[in-house]
Design a protein around this motif. Structure first.
Motif, PDB file in Angstrom:
ATOM      1  N   ASP A 168       0.827  -1.213   0.000  1.00 18.00           N
ATOM      2  CA  ASP A 168       0.000   0.000   0.000  1.00 18.00           C
ATOM      3  C   ASP A 168       0.858   1.258   0.000  1.00 18.00           C
ATOM      4  O   ASP A 168       0.602   2.206  -0.716  1.00 18.00           O
ATOM      5  CB  ASP A 168      -0.915   0.023   1.224  1.00 18.00           C
ATOM      6  N   ARG A 169       1.898   1.223   0.836  1.00 17.40           N
ATOM      7  CA  ARG A 169       2.784   2.395   0.920  1.00 17.40           C
ATOM      8  C   ARG A 169       3.523   2.589  -0.401  1.00 17.40           C
ATOM      9  O   ARG A 169       3.637   3.693  -0.910  1.00 17.40           O
ATOM     10  CB  ARG A 169       3.819   2.207   2.024  1.00 17.40           C
ATOM     11  N   LEU A 170       4.032   1.485  -0.919  1.00 15.59           N
ATOM     12  CA  LEU A 170       4.818   1.592  -2.155  1.00 15.59           C
ATOM     13  C   LEU A 170       3.908   1.916  -3.349  1.00 15.59           C
ATOM     14  O   LEU A 170       4.364   2.473  -4.344  1.00 15.59           O
ATOM     15  CB  LEU A 170       5.607   0.308  -2.384  1.00 15.59           C
ATOM     16  N   GLN A 171       2.634   1.615  -3.212  1.00 14.15           N
ATOM     17  CA  GLN A 171       1.682   2.005  -4.258  1.00 14.15           C
ATOM     18  C   GLN A 171       1.613   3.533  -4.336  1.00 14.15           C
ATOM     19  O   GLN A 171       1.543   4.114  -5.419  1.00 14.15           O
ATOM     20  CB  GLN A 171       0.294   1.444  -3.941  1.00 14.15           C
ATOM     21  N   GLN A 172       1.661   4.159  -3.140  1.00 11.72           N
ATOM     22  CA  GLN A 172       1.655   5.613  -3.098  1.00 11.72           C
ATOM     23  C   GLN A 172       2.881   6.186  -3.810  1.00 11.72           C
ATOM     24  O   GLN A 172       2.798   7.182  -4.522  1.00 11.72           O
ATOM     25  CB  GLN A 172       1.699   6.006  -1.629  1.00 11.72           C
ATOM     26  N   VAL A 173       4.011   5.503  -3.613  1.00 12.21           N
ATOM     27  CA  VAL A 173       5.250   5.918  -4.282  1.00 12.21           C
ATOM     28  C   VAL A 173       5.077   5.871  -5.794  1.00 12.21           C
ATOM     29  O   VAL A 173       5.328   6.833  -6.518  1.00 12.21           O
ATOM     30  CB  VAL A 173       6.412   4.990  -3.853  1.00 12.21           C
ATOM     31  N   MET A 174       4.592   4.700  -6.276  1.00 12.66           N
ATOM     32  CA  MET A 174       4.417   4.519  -7.719  1.00 12.66           C
ATOM     33  C   MET A 174       3.449   5.545  -8.286  1.00 12.66           C
ATOM     34  O   MET A 174       3.699   6.142  -9.330  1.00 12.66           O
ATOM     35  CB  MET A 174       3.840   3.125  -7.997  1.00 12.66           C
ATOM     36  N   LEU A 175       2.315   5.735  -7.579  1.00 14.46           N
ATOM     37  CA  LEU A 175       1.305   6.669  -8.085  1.00 14.46           C
ATOM     38  C   LEU A 175       1.868   8.083  -8.159  1.00 14.46           C
ATOM     39  O   LEU A 175       1.657   8.791  -9.142  1.00 14.46           O
ATOM     40  CB  LEU A 175       0.063   6.642  -7.199  1.00 14.46           C
ATOM     41  N   ASN A 176       2.613   8.484  -7.124  1.00 13.03           N
ATOM     42  CA  ASN A 176       3.206   9.826  -7.150  1.00 13.03           C
ATOM     43  C   ASN A 176       4.144   9.972  -8.341  1.00 13.03           C
ATOM     44  O   ASN A 176       4.133  10.988  -9.031  1.00 13.03           O
ATOM     45  CB  ASN A 176       3.958  10.114  -5.852  1.00 13.03           C
ATOM     46  N   LEU A 177       4.954   8.949  -8.599  1.00 11.35           N
ATOM     47  CA  LEU A 177       5.887   9.025  -9.734  1.00 11.35           C
ATOM     48  C   LEU A 177       5.125   9.047 -11.055  1.00 11.35           C
ATOM     49  O   LEU A 177       5.454   9.815 -11.966  1.00 11.35           O
ATOM     50  CB  LEU A 177       6.858   7.840  -9.714  1.00 11.35           C
ATOM     51  N   LEU A 178       4.096   8.185 -11.150  1.00 14.64           N
ATOM     52  CA  LEU A 178       3.334   8.113 -12.402  1.00 14.64           C
ATOM     53  C   LEU A 178       2.600   9.430 -12.672  1.00 14.64           C
ATOM     54  O   LEU A 178       2.602   9.935 -13.794  1.00 14.64           O
ATOM     55  CB  LEU A 178       2.333   6.950 -12.338  1.00 14.64           C
ATOM     56  N   ILE A 179       2.004  10.000 -11.630  1.00  8.25           N
ATOM     57  CA  ILE A 179       1.255  11.249 -11.809  1.00  8.25           C
ATOM     58  C   ILE A 179       2.210  12.383 -12.196  1.00  8.25           C
ATOM     59  O   ILE A 179       1.925  13.168 -13.101  1.00  8.25           O
ATOM     60  CB  ILE A 179       0.435  11.574 -10.546  1.00  8.25           C
ATOM     61  N   ASN A 180       3.376  12.436 -11.548  1.00  8.03           N
ATOM     62  CA  ASN A 180       4.376  13.437 -11.957  1.00  8.03           C
ATOM     63  C   ASN A 180       4.739  13.255 -13.433  1.00  8.03           C
ATOM     64  O   ASN A 180       4.892  14.224 -14.170  1.00  8.03           O
ATOM     65  CB  ASN A 180       5.639  13.317 -11.119  1.00  8.03           C
ATOM     66  N   GLY A 181       4.892  11.992 -13.834  1.00 12.98           N
ATOM     67  CA  GLY A 181       5.256  11.708 -15.227  1.00 12.98           C
ATOM     68  C   GLY A 181       4.167  12.178 -16.177  1.00 12.98           C
ATOM     69  O   GLY A 181       4.451  12.825 -17.191  1.00 12.98           O
ATOM     70  N   ILE A 182       2.911  11.872 -15.830  1.00 14.54           N
ATOM     71  CA  ILE A 182       1.779  12.293 -16.683  1.00 14.54           C
ATOM     72  C   ILE A 182       1.745  13.826 -16.753  1.00 14.54           C
ATOM     73  O   ILE A 182       1.568  14.409 -17.818  1.00 14.54           O
ATOM     74  CB  ILE A 182       0.443  11.743 -16.133  1.00 14.54           C
ATOM     75  N   GLN A 183       1.951  14.467 -15.593  1.00 17.22           N
ATOM     76  CA  GLN A 183       1.908  15.939 -15.577  1.00 17.22           C
ATOM     77  C   GLN A 183       3.046  16.555 -16.392  1.00 17.22           C
ATOM     78  O   GLN A 183       2.904  17.643 -16.936  1.00 17.22           O
ATOM     79  CB  GLN A 183       1.968  16.450 -14.123  1.00 17.22           C
ATOM     80  N   ALA A 184       4.171  15.825 -16.463  1.00 16.62           N
ATOM     81  CA  ALA A 184       5.328  16.373 -17.191  1.00 16.62           C
ATOM     82  C   ALA A 184       5.135  16.304 -18.705  1.00 16.62           C
ATOM     83  O   ALA A 184       5.822  16.985 -19.457  1.00 16.62           O
ATOM     84  CB  ALA A 184       6.594  15.629 -16.789  1.00 16.62           C
ATOM     85  N   ILE A 185       4.198  15.446 -19.128  1.00 11.64           N
ATOM     86  CA  ILE A 185       3.944  15.318 -20.569  1.00 11.64           C
ATOM     87  C   ILE A 185       2.907  16.353 -20.984  1.00 11.64           C
ATOM     88  O   ILE A 185       1.840  16.450 -20.365  1.00 11.64           O
ATOM     89  CB  ILE A 185       3.459  13.884 -20.894  1.00 11.64           C
ATOM     90  N   GLU A 186       3.239  17.125 -22.010  1.00 10.33           N
ATOM     91  CA  GLU A 186       2.343  18.234 -22.359  1.00 10.33           C
ATOM     92  C   GLU A 186       1.070  17.743 -23.058  1.00 10.33           C
ATOM     93  O   GLU A 186      -0.017  17.926 -22.539  1.00 10.33           O
ATOM     94  CB  GLU A 186       3.079  19.229 -23.237  1.00 10.33           C
TER      95      GLU A 186
END
Ligand SMILES: Nc1ncnc2c1ncn2[C@@H]1O[C@H](COP(=O)(O)OP(=O)(O)O)[C@@H](O)[C@H]1O
Ligand SMILES: [Mg+2]
Length: 269
Positions: A168-186
Motif C-alpha cells: 500500500d505504501r509503495l503504491q503511493q510511491v508509484m502513483l506519485n511518480l506516475l502522476i508526476n510523469g503524466i503531468q510532465a507530458i504536455e
C-alpha cells in the motif's frame, strides 16, 4: 679530525632532503586535516538542518491535524448548501468553487499527515508485476481524466519477481511518480514502467518522455514543499523518498530537459 668541505656539503644535502620530504608529508597531512574539517562542518550543517526539519515536521503535523476538523465541517455544510441550490442557479458556480477548494485543501492536509506521521511498514512478500499492474490501472484512469495522449509501456520480468514490501505504501510511491510523469507530458508521450532484479535488489523504474527537470532543480526535488507547479504541493517526492527510506531502499533520478525523466527505485528482495 676536521670534516672536509665536501663532506659537510654532502651531510647538509642529506639533511635538506629529509627536511623537504618531511615538509611534503606535513603539507599532505595538513591538506587531509583541512578536508576532514570541511567534512565535519558539512556534517554539522546537516545535523542542524535535520533538527530544523524535524521541528518543522512536528509543527506541520499539528497544524494539519488541527485544520482537518474545521475543514470537514466546511465540506459537510457545503454539501448541505448544494442540496438547497437548484441546478442551473448561478450561485451553484460559487459553491462548486468552495467544494474544489476544500478538496484540494483536504489533499494537502492528507499529504502532510502522511509525510509527518511515524509509520510502521506492513511488509509482505509481493509479486511486483501483479502489484504494479493494479497500480497502472489507476494511472490509466488518471490519463483518461487529463485527455492527454499518453501510452504506458511495460517491461516486466518473465519469471515472477517477489520482494518484501508494504504494497500500500509503495503504491503511493508509484502513483506519485506516475502522476508526476503524466503531468510532465504536455500533450502526448510515453511512460515506461520497468521491473527487474539486480543482485539483492528489485528495481522499479518509472520513466517519462515529459519536459524533464532542470539540472539546478535536481537537488531540491525530494525536499518537502519544493514545486515548480502552480497547483503543486511539493510533497509527492518527499513522501516517495520517505517511504523508500523506510524500505531501506534507494531512489535515483536521471533527467534531460526537453527529453524526459527516469526514476529508479531499489528495494531489497
Ligand atoms: N517526472 C517529472 N518530470 C519533470 N519534473 C518532475 C517530475 N517529477 C518531479 N518533477 C519536479 O519535481 C517537483 C516536485 O515534485 P513533487 O514532490 O511530486 O511535487 P508536485 O508534483 O506537487 O510539484 C515538481 O514540481 C517538478 O518540478
Ligand atoms: Mg507530484
Amino acid at each position: 679530525m676536521q670534516k672536509s668541505q665536501e663532506e659537510l656539503i654532502n651531510e647538509l644535502s642529506v639533511v635538506m632532503e629529509r627536511f623537504t620530504a618531511q615538509s611534503d608529508a606535513l603539507e599532505l597531512a595538513y591538506k587531509a586535516l583541512e578536508i576532514q574539517a570541511q567534512q565535519l562542518k558539512k556534517m554539522q550543517e546537516e545535523v542542524n538542518q535535520s533538527r530544523v526539519l524535524s521541528a518543522l515536521g512536528e509543527m506541520a503535523a499539528t497544524v494539519a491535524h488541527e485544520i482537518r476538523n474545521p475543514l470537514s465541517g466546511i465540506a459537510s455544510y457545503t454539501s448541505l448548501l448544494v442540496r438547497n441550490i437548484p441546478p442551473g442557479d448561478p450561485k451553484r458556480k460559487y459553491v462548486d468553487k468552495i467544494v474544489g477548494g476544500v478538496n484540494s485543501l483536504n489533499k494537502i492536509v492528507g499529504n502532510l499527515l502522511v509525510y509527518t506521521k511515524k509509520t510502521n511498514l506492513q511488509k509482505q512478500s509481493t509479486d511486483l508485476a501483479v502489484w504494479a499492474e493494479a497500480i497502472l490501472a489507476h494511472a490509466e484512469i488518471e490519463i483518461e481524466n487529463t485527455k492527454k495522449n499518453v501510452s504506458i509501456e511495460r517491461d516486466f520480468p518473465e519469471e515472477p519477481l517477489n520482494a518484501e514490501i508494504d504494497g500500500d505504501r509503495l503504491q503511493q510511491v508509484m502513483l506519485n511518480l506516475l502522476i508526476n510523469g503524466i503531468q510532465a507530458i504536455e500533450t502526448e508521450g510515453k511512460i515506461s514502467v520497468g521491473i527487474r532484479s539486480n543482485k539483492n535488489f528489485a528495481e522499479i523504474i518509472v520513466a517519462d518522455t515529459g519536459k524533464g527537470i532542470e539540472p539546478e532543480h535536481l537537488k531540491d526535488i525530494f525536499t518537502p514543499f519544493f514545486t515548480t507547479k502552480e497547483q503543486g504541493t511539493g510533497l509527492g517526492l518527499a513522501i516517495v523518498k520517505k517511504i523508500v527510506d523506510l524500505h531501506e531502499g534507494e531512489i535515483s533520478v536521471e533527467s534531460t530537459p526537453g527529453k524526459g525523466t527516469k526514476f529508479c527505485i531499489r528495494v531489497p528482495i
